[in-house]
Design a protein around this motif. Structure first.
Motif, PDB file in Angstrom:
ATOM      1  N   THR A  55      66.228  62.991  35.587  1.00  0.00           N
ATOM      2  CA  THR A  55      64.765  62.937  35.660  1.00  0.00           C
ATOM      3  C   THR A  55      64.178  62.820  34.259  1.00  0.00           C
ATOM      4  O   THR A  55      64.582  63.535  33.338  1.00  0.00           O
ATOM      5  N   GLY A  56      63.210  61.925  34.131  1.00  0.00           N
ATOM      6  CA  GLY A  56      62.505  61.771  32.855  1.00  0.00           C
ATOM      7  C   GLY A  56      61.034  62.078  33.026  1.00  0.00           C
ATOM      8  O   GLY A  56      60.496  62.028  34.139  1.00  0.00           O
ATOM      9  N   VAL A  57      60.415  62.417  31.904  1.00  0.00           N
ATOM     10  CA  VAL A  57      58.974  62.646  31.931  1.00  0.00           C
ATOM     11  C   VAL A  57      58.329  61.647  30.968  1.00  0.00           C
ATOM     12  O   VAL A  57      58.814  61.434  29.852  1.00  0.00           O
ATOM     13  N   TYR A  58      57.283  60.995  31.445  1.00  0.00           N
ATOM     14  CA  TYR A  58      56.555  60.031  30.608  1.00  0.00           C
ATOM     15  C   TYR A  58      55.147  60.583  30.406  1.00  0.00           C
ATOM     16  O   TYR A  58      54.289  60.438  31.271  1.00  0.00           O
ATOM     17  N   SER A 114      61.959  52.220  32.317  1.00  0.00           N
ATOM     18  CA  SER A 114      62.666  53.509  32.311  1.00  0.00           C
ATOM     19  C   SER A 114      63.404  53.755  33.630  1.00  0.00           C
ATOM     20  O   SER A 114      64.392  54.494  33.652  1.00  0.00           O
ATOM     21  N   LEU A 115      62.945  53.103  34.688  1.00  0.00           N
ATOM     22  CA  LEU A 115      63.648  53.288  35.970  1.00  0.00           C
ATOM     23  C   LEU A 115      65.004  52.583  35.972  1.00  0.00           C
ATOM     24  O   LEU A 115      65.808  52.793  36.879  1.00  0.00           O
ATOM     25  N   GLY A 116      65.234  51.783  34.934  1.00  0.00           N
ATOM     26  CA  GLY A 116      66.548  51.146  34.788  1.00  0.00           C
ATOM     27  C   GLY A 116      67.636  52.150  34.443  1.00  0.00           C
ATOM     28  O   GLY A 116      68.815  51.888  34.654  1.00  0.00           O
ATOM     29  N   PHE A 117      67.252  53.295  33.893  1.00  0.00           N
ATOM     30  CA  PHE A 117      68.283  54.286  33.531  1.00  0.00           C
ATOM     31  C   PHE A 117      67.962  55.698  34.008  1.00  0.00           C
ATOM     32  O   PHE A 117      68.697  56.631  33.728  1.00  0.00           O
ATOM     33  N   ALA A 169      63.166  67.837  33.860  1.00  0.00           N
ATOM     34  CA  ALA A 169      63.376  66.592  33.115  1.00  0.00           C
ATOM     35  C   ALA A 169      64.306  66.831  31.941  1.00  0.00           C
ATOM     36  O   ALA A 169      64.223  67.871  31.271  1.00  0.00           O
ATOM     37  N   THR A 170      65.172  65.862  31.677  1.00  0.00           N
ATOM     38  CA  THR A 170      66.080  65.988  30.534  1.00  0.00           C
ATOM     39  C   THR A 170      65.707  65.009  29.419  1.00  0.00           C
ATOM     40  O   THR A 170      66.237  65.111  28.315  1.00  0.00           O
ATOM     41  N   VAL A 171      64.840  64.053  29.716  1.00  0.00           N
ATOM     42  CA  VAL A 171      64.390  63.139  28.667  1.00  0.00           C
ATOM     43  C   VAL A 171      62.875  62.943  28.710  1.00  0.00           C
ATOM     44  O   VAL A 171      62.254  62.991  29.783  1.00  0.00           O
ATOM     45  N   ILE A 172      62.333  62.733  27.515  1.00  0.00           N
ATOM     46  CA  ILE A 172      60.922  62.361  27.369  1.00  0.00           C
ATOM     47  C   ILE A 172      60.916  60.874  27.051  1.00  0.00           C
ATOM     48  O   ILE A 172      61.635  60.421  26.155  1.00  0.00           O
ATOM     49  N   ILE A 198      63.264  59.514  24.206  1.00  0.00           N
ATOM     50  CA  ILE A 198      63.752  58.130  24.198  1.00  0.00           C
ATOM     51  C   ILE A 198      62.561  57.209  23.991  1.00  0.00           C
ATOM     52  O   ILE A 198      61.552  57.319  24.701  1.00  0.00           O
ATOM     53  N   PHE A 199      62.670  56.325  23.015  1.00  0.00           N
ATOM     54  CA  PHE A 199      61.584  55.378  22.761  1.00  0.00           C
ATOM     55  C   PHE A 199      61.919  54.029  23.370  1.00  0.00           C
ATOM     56  O   PHE A 199      63.011  53.495  23.151  1.00  0.00           O
ATOM     57  N   LEU A 200      60.968  53.511  24.106  1.00  0.00           N
ATOM     58  CA  LEU A 200      61.148  52.185  24.698  1.00  0.00           C
ATOM     59  C   LEU A 200      60.156  51.216  24.064  1.00  0.00           C
ATOM     60  O   LEU A 200      59.021  51.591  23.746  1.00  0.00           O
ATOM     61  N   VAL A 201      60.601  49.990  23.905  1.00  0.00           N
ATOM     62  CA  VAL A 201      59.748  48.947  23.336  1.00  0.00           C
ATOM     63  C   VAL A 201      59.197  48.113  24.492  1.00  0.00           C
ATOM     64  O   VAL A 201      59.967  47.655  25.333  1.00  0.00           O
TER      65      VAL A 201
END
Ligand code: PNS
Length: 159
Positions: free
Chosen positions: A4-7, A25-28, A82-85, A115-118
């Motif tokens: 689970t991630g939190v955005y 982000s739903l890709g991972f 959540a384990t990732v932001i 985690i930073f996404l572009v």
């Protein structure tokens, strides 16, 4: 194990750039909680309830949940498991603020990774504040936000 991630963000309002990051982000991730901040030290154009409702209407994906949060992000992340932001990085100008936040969050919760996404290249110039400004002066925001958000901007700004 469910990942689970939190955005987190202000999402005032949600833009196509935010939507792009949600889908990326739903890709991972198995589940993403879009967390709308209550207290961001800013005077938002849209109320908290309006922002949450707009995101729920725009992003209809069973893997995405939309919630509001108050207080520290790390506490909210812990509460929802959540384990990732997830955060977006558009340009160098974002970097310092994002880097500071990521390190502070790591100080507070060492196991929570940021985690930073572009975003997609054609969305890198996009920000909620620019969208608000363009909409306020009657500019066309149709390619920048979902039709739900466009209608909300029109209603809010009386245009
Ligand atoms: O979209 P924004 O305004 O850049 O989002 C900023 C946000 C809401 C992610 C950030 O202000 C935040 O996490 N606020 C919650 C309070 C908190 O945890 N602060 C310490 C982290 S540095």
């Amino acid at each position: 194990m469910t990942r689970t991630g939190v955005y987190p963000g202000s999402f005032d309002p949600l833009t196509k750039g935010h939507e792009d990051l949600i889908h990326r982000s739903l890709g991972f991730l198995d589940k993403l909680v879009v967390a709308v901040a209550v207290n961001v030290g800013k005077q938002p154009l849209f109320s908290l309830d309006e922002r949450v409702a707009m995101i729920r209407e725009t992003v209809q994906d069973p893997k995405v949940d939309v919630q509001s949060f108050d207080g520290l992000l790390v506490d909210f992340a812990r509460k929802i498991g959540a384990t990732v932001i997830v955060r977006g990085l558009r340009a160098v100008s974002d970097f310092e603020y994002e880097f500071q936040m990521a390190l502070m969050n790591r100080h507070l919760a060492p196991k929570l990774e940021t985690i930073f996404l572009v975003p997609a290249f054609d969305l890198t110039y996009l920000s909620s504040s620019l969208v608000r400004e363009v909409a306020r002066f009657g500019g066309d925001v149709s390619g920048l936000v979902h039709p739900v958000v466009q209608a909300a901007l029109r209603k809010k700004l009386g245009r």
